[in-house]
Design an enzyme around this catalytic site. Sequence first.
Site: not given
Length: 553
Positions: A260, A168, A176, A128, A457-460, A377, A419, A372, A490
């Site tokens: 996003e 952001h 975060d 980032d 990407e994976n969300a979690l 979901h 994601t 993104k 990550r």
Amino acid sequence: MELTLNSSSSLIKRKDTKTSRNHESSSNMSFAKMKPPTYQFQAKSSVKEMKFTHEKTFKPEEGEEATERWEKLHVLSYPHPKNDSSVPVFVMLPLDTVTMSGHLNKPRAMNASLMALKGAGVEGVMVDAWWGLVEKDGPMKYNWEGYAELIQMVQKHGLKLQVVMSFHQCGGNVGDSCSIPLPPWVLEEISKNPDLVYTDKSGRRNPEYISLGCDSVPVLRGRTPIQVYSDFMRSFRERFDNYIGGVIAEIQVGMGPCGELRYPSYPESNGTWRFPGIGEFQCYDKYMRSSLQAYAESIGKTNWGTSGPHDAGEYKNLPEDTEFFRRDGTWNSEYGKFFMEWYSGKLLEHGDKLLASAKGVFQGTGAKLSGKVAGIHWHYNTRSHAAELTAGYYNTRNHDGYLPIAKMFNKHGVVLNFTCMEMRDGEQPEHANCSPEGLVKQVQSATRQAGTELAGENALERYDSSAFGQVVATNRSDSGNGLTAFTYLRMNKRLFEGQNWQQLVEFVKKMKEGGSDGRRRKLSEEDTTGSDLYVGFVRSKIVHEKVEEASLV
């Protein structure tokens, strides 16, 4: 660190705690058993003597012109004519890779981590570029030095880099782990004019991101937000022109909270929202209300422009708790369609402006552009898709919300990064009416129909074989587009732990193999980036040491 805006209804307090949603469960699906990952280098036993083709090519004496020529020839192309293509895997770097003082964080551990990732066959990493770090000293006063150090380190290891233009704040959302607010001079303007940020019906302000309602209004010391974002991107291009299109293979344009393209409809800070709440519409700052009023008057429905829906409930409600989102609710009325067309249309307009600006800055550099879209979901299996609606995605049982987004991305030649690729329907709680698999299939279909490239990407944070296996299965699915790239969330200490590391290495291998029929193919012994570094599972003391050292990151 804590920030309170000069508004009686401030929403966000930044804190250095990590939040997560524990609504995952284990799965029986697993990768084939494998031996611990070991690696071989075409090198002697000294790290300094390791031979990287990239390092040899980028000798200073060859000059910047030669460097740029070599880089442009090796730009990452992400071709994917069908779902059996090899898919490059990237890994997100920590959120605090560059410190608040503008320096590269833990450079020794970062160096070791990059070497380990290269040995695992990873294509590159993502970082980032925080607006709140780079332009914190004042308007158009940019500090890129920490990023310059990282870029050179990434280049040294023969890796590629995805850079996110992060407009952001960091802090207050799932995952975060640090606090990086918007630039101080921007926060000063917000304190004087709280309507610069998104506002809900109760008047709570959310300083994660500047409201899109003032995109074209010169509210930031004589510049519009779009101009500010454009100037930031232009500064990045000027500073790293010799690297963009080479080691910097992709620029991802942040377009909202968490980077996003969406409204901040489900903020987790201070318990405002919790899964699987429907969230709330974010259209009550004066700029959004003015736009809504003008839109209503343009179609002869002046009384519809006075406010957002009055019956849409609160953040933590379920759809059936509200008149607007229940099965045959207001969402499906003439008024509901009017409001959602305006609300989602404003989001599309915001994305269109930002991506047009980014295209103008980076066109001709050879770098990919991406954006993104969030994988919302929960409540996907209901008629109204409430959580998607409050986020700005007009996706219901009767209306496709992702095809217009995909077409807008395609208009600018931008890759759509989506994601929740790792999630399975069976892992989700029944009362949430989730279908991440159905959602991903819809987005695959929309991007194929629009001719837009799709990345994922994976969300979690996930380290289990079930999550990795789901990504592989999604890419091999015939439901729509395969992936042009995948970015794993990550890099941290846990990633380098034995079993987690093994799962990642096997996942990278499977994504490189591609193959819609699921048959395994032998990897090429050398990677595609021009280095002499093998990616096979062969023993190497050096890389084992680097994996251990990387765990310090």
